[in-house]
Design a protein around this motif. Sequence first.
Motif, PDB file in Angstrom:
ATOM      1  N   ALA A  79       0.746  -1.424   0.021  1.00  0.00           N
ATOM      2  CA  ALA A  79      -0.087  -0.008   0.017  1.00  0.00           C
ATOM      3  C   ALA A  79       0.876   1.255  -0.127  1.00  0.00           C
ATOM      4  N   THR A  80       1.990   1.181   0.702  1.00  0.00           N
ATOM      5  CA  THR A  80       2.855   2.365   0.834  1.00  0.00           C
ATOM      6  C   THR A  80       3.463   2.416  -0.428  1.00  0.00           C
ATOM      7  N   ARG A  81       3.917   1.422  -1.231  1.00  0.00           N
ATOM      8  CA  ARG A  81       4.465   1.632  -2.556  1.00  0.00           C
ATOM      9  C   ARG A  81       3.667   2.282  -3.538  1.00  0.00           C
ATOM     10  N   ALA A  82       2.338   1.950  -3.505  1.00  0.00           N
ATOM     11  CA  ALA A  82       1.284   2.536  -4.209  1.00  0.00           C
ATOM     12  C   ALA A  82       1.112   3.909  -4.204  1.00  0.00           C
ATOM     13  N   PHE A  83       1.112   4.320  -2.890  1.00  0.00           N
ATOM     14  CA  PHE A  83       0.962   5.700  -2.311  1.00  0.00           C
ATOM     15  C   PHE A  83       2.289   6.672  -2.611  1.00  0.00           C
ATOM     16  N   VAL A  84       3.236   6.004  -2.550  1.00  0.00           N
ATOM     17  CA  VAL A  84       4.661   6.896  -2.495  1.00  0.00           C
ATOM     18  C   VAL A  84       5.075   6.750  -4.137  1.00  0.00           C
ATOM     19  N   CYS A  85       4.913   5.772  -4.689  1.00  0.00           N
ATOM     20  CA  CYS A  85       5.805   5.572  -5.842  1.00  0.00           C
ATOM     21  C   CYS A  85       4.633   5.740  -7.072  1.00  0.00           C
ATOM     22  N   GLY A  86       3.324   5.548  -6.890  1.00  0.00           N
ATOM     23  CA  GLY A  86       2.360   5.501  -7.819  1.00  0.00           C
ATOM     24  C   GLY A  86       2.196   4.272  -8.562  1.00  0.00           C
ATOM     25  N   SER A  87       2.821   2.995  -8.200  1.00  0.00           N
ATOM     26  CA  SER A  87       2.812   1.956  -8.881  1.00  0.00           C
ATOM     27  C   SER A  87       1.392   1.216  -8.515  1.00  0.00           C
ATOM     28  N   ASP A  88       0.908   1.118  -9.613  1.00  0.00           N
ATOM     29  CA  ASP A  88      -0.383   0.409  -9.559  1.00  0.00           C
ATOM     30  C   ASP A  88      -1.601   1.237  -9.092  1.00  0.00           C
ATOM     31  N   ARG A  89      -1.236   2.559  -8.906  1.00  0.00           N
ATOM     32  CA  ARG A  89      -2.238   3.597  -8.237  1.00  0.00           C
ATOM     33  C   ARG A  89      -3.167   3.840  -9.363  1.00  0.00           C
ATOM     34  N   ILE A  90      -4.599   3.809  -9.066  1.00  0.00           N
ATOM     35  CA  ILE A  90      -5.582   3.914  -9.834  1.00  0.00           C
ATOM     36  C   ILE A  90      -6.303   5.358  -9.604  1.00  0.00           C
ATOM     37  N   ALA A  91      -6.244   5.955  -8.302  1.00  0.00           N
ATOM     38  CA  ALA A  91      -6.410   7.289  -7.822  1.00  0.00           C
ATOM     39  C   ALA A  91      -5.903   7.551  -6.510  1.00  0.00           C
ATOM     40  N   HIS A  92      -6.000   8.701  -6.064  1.00  0.00           N
ATOM     41  CA  HIS A  92      -5.768   9.268  -5.081  1.00  0.00           C
ATOM     42  C   HIS A  92      -6.477  10.485  -4.795  1.00  0.00           C
ATOM     43  N   PHE A  93      -6.935  10.502  -3.308  1.00  0.00           N
ATOM     44  CA  PHE A  93      -8.067  11.546  -3.090  1.00  0.00           C
ATOM     45  C   PHE A  93      -7.301  12.044  -1.521  1.00  0.00           C
ATOM     46  N   PRO A  94      -7.131  13.365  -1.659  1.00  0.00           N
ATOM     47  CA  PRO A  94      -6.763  14.005  -0.436  1.00  0.00           C
ATOM     48  C   PRO A  94      -7.576  14.003   0.803  1.00  0.00           C
ATOM     49  N   ASP A  95      -8.917  13.852   0.502  1.00  0.00           N
ATOM     50  CA  ASP A  95      -9.908  13.930   1.394  1.00  0.00           C
ATOM     51  C   ASP A  95     -11.127  13.523   0.884  1.00  0.00           C
ATOM     52  N   ARG A  96     -11.383  12.162   1.553  1.00  0.00           N
ATOM     53  CA  ARG A  96     -12.398  11.176   1.030  1.00  0.00           C
ATOM     54  C   ARG A  96     -13.024  10.518   2.229  1.00  0.00           C
ATOM     55  N   GLY A  97     -14.072  10.284   2.456  1.00  0.00           N
ATOM     56  CA  GLY A  97     -14.735   9.393   3.474  1.00  0.00           C
ATOM     57  C   GLY A  97     -14.725   8.040   3.082  1.00  0.00           C
ATOM     58  N   TRP A  98     -14.571   7.374   4.288  1.00  0.00           N
ATOM     59  CA  TRP A  98     -14.218   5.523   4.114  1.00  0.00           C
ATOM     60  C   TRP A  98     -14.650   4.961   5.456  1.00  0.00           C
ATOM     61  N   LYS A  99     -15.118   3.758   5.174  1.00  0.00           N
ATOM     62  CA  LYS A  99     -15.852   3.047   6.254  1.00  0.00           C
ATOM     63  C   LYS A  99     -15.135   1.553   6.171  1.00  0.00           C
ATOM     64  N   LEU A 100     -14.522   0.941   7.258  1.00  0.00           N
ATOM     65  CA  LEU A 100     -14.235  -0.346   7.575  1.00  0.00           C
ATOM     66  C   LEU A 100     -15.257  -1.084   8.185  1.00  0.00           C
ATOM     67  N   GLU A 101     -15.586  -2.317   7.595  1.00  0.00           N
ATOM     68  CA  GLU A 101     -16.624  -3.037   8.289  1.00  0.00           C
ATOM     69  C   GLU A 101     -16.007  -3.916   9.397  1.00  0.00           C
ATOM     70  N   PRO A 102     -17.086  -3.922  10.563  1.00  0.00           N
ATOM     71  CA  PRO A 102     -16.554  -5.060  11.283  1.00  0.00           C
ATOM     72  C   PRO A 102     -16.243  -6.436  11.011  1.00  0.00           C
ATOM     73  N   GLY A 103     -15.317  -6.983  11.833  1.00  0.00           N
ATOM     74  CA  GLY A 103     -14.963  -8.405  11.408  1.00  0.00           C
ATOM     75  C   GLY A 103     -13.693  -8.592  10.820  1.00  0.00           C
ATOM     76  N   GLY A 104     -12.782  -7.592  10.600  1.00  0.00           N
ATOM     77  CA  GLY A 104     -11.519  -7.852   9.930  1.00  0.00           C
ATOM     78  C   GLY A 104     -10.482  -8.501  10.729  1.00  0.00           C
ATOM     79  N   LYS A 105      -9.127  -7.927  10.719  1.00  0.00           N
ATOM     80  CA  LYS A 105      -8.103  -8.311  11.296  1.00  0.00           C
ATOM     81  C   LYS A 105      -7.274  -7.091  11.579  1.00  0.00           C
TER      82      LYS A 105
END
Length: 143
Positions: A79-105
């Motif tokens: 994930a850091t590689r995609a953020f920093v280097c742009g490798s395989d990056r599809i989009a980058h949003f500086p301010d976006r809402g997100w939600k992580l569902e319960p039950g992950g790790k």
Amino acid sequence: MSSDDEGLTGRGRVTVFAMFGTVFGYATHHLDERRIGDVAVIGPLTPGVEWPRLWQMARSCGRPTAKDTELAQWILTQATRAFVCGSDRIAHFPDRGWKLEPGGKRVSFETTYANRDQLRTGNLTVEGLTPDHTAERPTLYTA
């Protein structure tokens, strides 16, 4: 490492990237008012893909004897590689809402890794994404 019974909601920087054809989102969460993004939040965005797929990829690409902490570091590195280097990056949003569902790790690192103290993975949704953002991508490699 622990199972994560609680979900997480946030707003901030989100990077959308592809890995082995699947699209993932990478955001950060802040544990206190310093807002330093000490928690990495990563999950699949491709419809029909569940969060264990991310750990399966890490297991396929990592050392056969790797424990969860090492696998979590591999996930965060991608994930850091995609953020920093742009490798395989599809989009980058500086301010976006997100939600992580319960039950992950959740995995806490013994020391800060890639500027993060812990990794939380799960099924992720990000506001305002189009089907074009989240559609599975062609890939030469599988994991």
